[in-house]
Scaffold this motif. Structure first.
Motif, PDB file in Angstrom:
ATOM      1  N   UNK A 156     -78.028  63.806  83.449  1.00 35.11           N
ATOM      2  CA  UNK A 156     -77.631  65.016  84.171  1.00 35.11           C
ATOM      3  C   UNK A 156     -76.143  65.294  83.992  1.00 35.11           C
ATOM      4  N   UNK A 157     -75.322  64.237  83.997  1.00 36.26           N
ATOM      5  CA  UNK A 157     -73.883  64.407  83.837  1.00 36.26           C
ATOM      6  C   UNK A 157     -73.548  64.943  82.442  1.00 36.26           C
ATOM      7  N   UNK A 158     -74.068  64.291  81.410  1.00 33.97           N
ATOM      8  CA  UNK A 158     -73.765  64.705  80.034  1.00 33.97           C
ATOM      9  C   UNK A 158     -74.254  66.119  79.752  1.00 33.97           C
ATOM     10  N   UNK A 159     -75.487  66.414  80.169  1.00 36.17           N
ATOM     11  CA  UNK A 159     -76.042  67.744  79.896  1.00 36.17           C
ATOM     12  C   UNK A 159     -75.328  68.828  80.703  1.00 36.17           C
ATOM     13  N   UNK A 160     -75.013  68.524  81.959  1.00 39.65           N
ATOM     14  CA  UNK A 160     -74.340  69.509  82.796  1.00 39.65           C
ATOM     15  C   UNK A 160     -72.945  69.841  82.292  1.00 39.65           C
ATOM     16  N   UNK A 161     -72.164  68.818  81.976  1.00 34.75           N
ATOM     17  CA  UNK A 161     -70.815  69.052  81.454  1.00 34.75           C
ATOM     18  C   UNK A 161     -70.873  69.714  80.087  1.00 34.75           C
TER      19      UNK A 161
END
Length: 458
Positions: free
Chosen positions: A156-161
């Motif tokens: 979620x962090x990698x895709x969101x950023x």
């Protein structure tokens, strides 16, 4: 031999005793075997019951928050290419695909750049925030996500950023690094934009928006909102000039949902209550043969189709190269989520009935109603005729229900076709009109002469 009472004693027969014992042993063995079978059966029942209870405990609850779906199998099997990401995976469904593994390193580069240029954003704080959303985010998917908490949070962090940084770099070219593999390759940018419109390639909007506000909340007045940035990024693929206010005011589930809202009318009509079957309208060629005049509408909304005074006004439908993938995914999303509000399905069903042959498509293209970028009339016809294949279509959408009835009723009146045929055959040119007038004058004179002759005989 006498017994104690004087009665003769029966001699022992060893073979009879042996037979009795054998029968007794067999019965006991049978009873033991039956008992063992019952015990085994009960143990099997208990094991099966335990297994079912375990499945019941692990069964995910049906959530109203579920908005990211696997494409229905019938749609997927027919048009797999339209639903499969080419270069980037967003969310869990395609993250293990070998063909898009290379983009995972680029996500890390974007995260590195993002943290470097936003000193107020600490990685630990982002992780803490996303982990607090984990349970809600998991409920947004229609399948159980087989990732532990750390794996899910990292994804979620990698895709969101990645998404936020992508939007920012698109709006601000001077921020892009030299050799950026996305913006340095127009084809790659096209594929990334296309992949981010796929139903199976989404992540919950609330999570991306939460990260965005967490980082830029204090500077929100000096920069566009996330939806505005998203609209700027997706605009070349949708070819919609202005973002309707309804998008900004709506509770968006993910980016595909936001793109769908771009096509919808700003004011919705309540569905018709009639239970009548959906009427199949005549094709464009048949409508023209019945005296209907086709005209390109001025409205930018696809649903503003009007039939009045024998004129059918249809807003222009631009068929671009990204149209097929985008529309197929919106239609699949409506099948899964907006079953009672399937605007695009109803619109494409209407267009499907209007276009039966390349001749129908050519007629609409010549009128400016369809702007075809696919190269030929056959390609446009095929796309329009297959977009709603294997889908469930409603018939009481207020934008099309009464319109269908009016068109069908008009074509069922014989005099409309006779009038059209007469105009086509006898009024197509000034000379044809003059010949008709001359014939009518001649016929009138003939009748007058005949009447006068009859009167003179009397």
């Amino acid at each position: 031999m006498m017994n104690n009472r004087g009665a003769p004693r029966t001699p022992e027969r060893p073979w009879e005793k042996s037979a009795d014992n054998h029968v007794s042993i067999n019965i006991e063995s049978l009873n033991i075997e039956n008992l063992n079978n019952k015990l085994i059966s009960r143990r099997n029942h208990a094991n099966l019951a335990f297994s079912i209870r375990r499945k019941l405990r692990s069964l995910p609850t049906l959530s109203s928050e579920c908005s990211i779906f696997r494409v229905p199998k019938k749609l997927w099997c027919s048009y797999e290419e339209a639903f499969t990401p080419r270069v980037v995976a967003i969310g869990p469904y395609h993250r293990h695909s070998q063909s898009i593994k290379q983009m995972e390193d680029h996500k890390l580069r974007y995260l590195q750049s993002f943290l470097k240029h936003n000193r107020n954003c600490r990685l630990e704080e982002c992780i803490e925030k996303i982990r607090s959303w984990e349970e809600r985010a998991r409920r947004c998917y229609d399948e159980v996500i087989d990732l532990d908490s750390d794996e899910f949070t990292e994804m979620m962090l990698l895709d969101g950023i990645f998404v936020i940084q992508l939007f920012l770099l698109f709006q601000n070219p001077k921020w892009r690094a030299n050799g950026d593999r996305i913006f340095g390759n127009p084809r790659m940018l096209y594929d990334v934009r296309r992949d981010m419109t796929l139903l199976e390639n989404q992540m919950p909007f609330f999570a991306i928006e939460g990260l965005f506000k967490m980082v830029f909340g204090a500077h929100q007045k000096h920069m566009p909102g996330l939806l505005e940035l998203a609209y700027g990024f997706f605009r070349p693929g949708t070819n919609i000039e202005d973002m309707p206010e309804v998008v900004m005011e709506s509770e968006v589930q993910h980016f595909l949902d936001a793109i769908r809202l771009l096509y919808l009318p700003s004011v919705r009509k309540a569905p018709c209550e009639s239970e009548e079957e959906m009427e199949f309208i005549p094709s464009a060629t048949e409508l023209v043969a019945a005296g209907v005049k086709l005209r390109k509408g001025k409205s930018k909304c696809l649903f503003d189709i009007v039939f009045k005074n024998e004129v059918l006004e249809i807003p222009q439908f631009k068929i671009l190269y990204p149209t097929e993938s985008c529309f197929r995914n919106i239609i699949a999303f409506e099948q899964c989520y907006y079953r009672n509000d399937s605007y695009l399905i109803d619109y494409m069903c209407f267009m499907d009935h209007l276009v039966n042959t390349p001749g129908d498509a050519k007629l609409l293209i010549d009128k400016g109603i369809i702007e075809n970028w696919l190269g030929n009339d056959e390609a446009a016809t095929h796309l329009i005729n297959t977009l709603c294949r294997e889908t469930f279509m409603r018939s009481n959408n207020a934008y099309f229900y009464s319109l269908r009835r009016k068109l069908v009723e008009h074509c069922q009146k014989p005099h409309n076709k006779w009038k059209t045929t007469f105009k086509r055959d006898y009024c197509s040119s000034p000379w044809a009109v003059l010949s008709v007038i001359a014939a009518m004058v001649l016929l009138t004179l003939t009748v007058v002469q005949t009447v006068c002759s009859l009167l003179s005989l009397k």
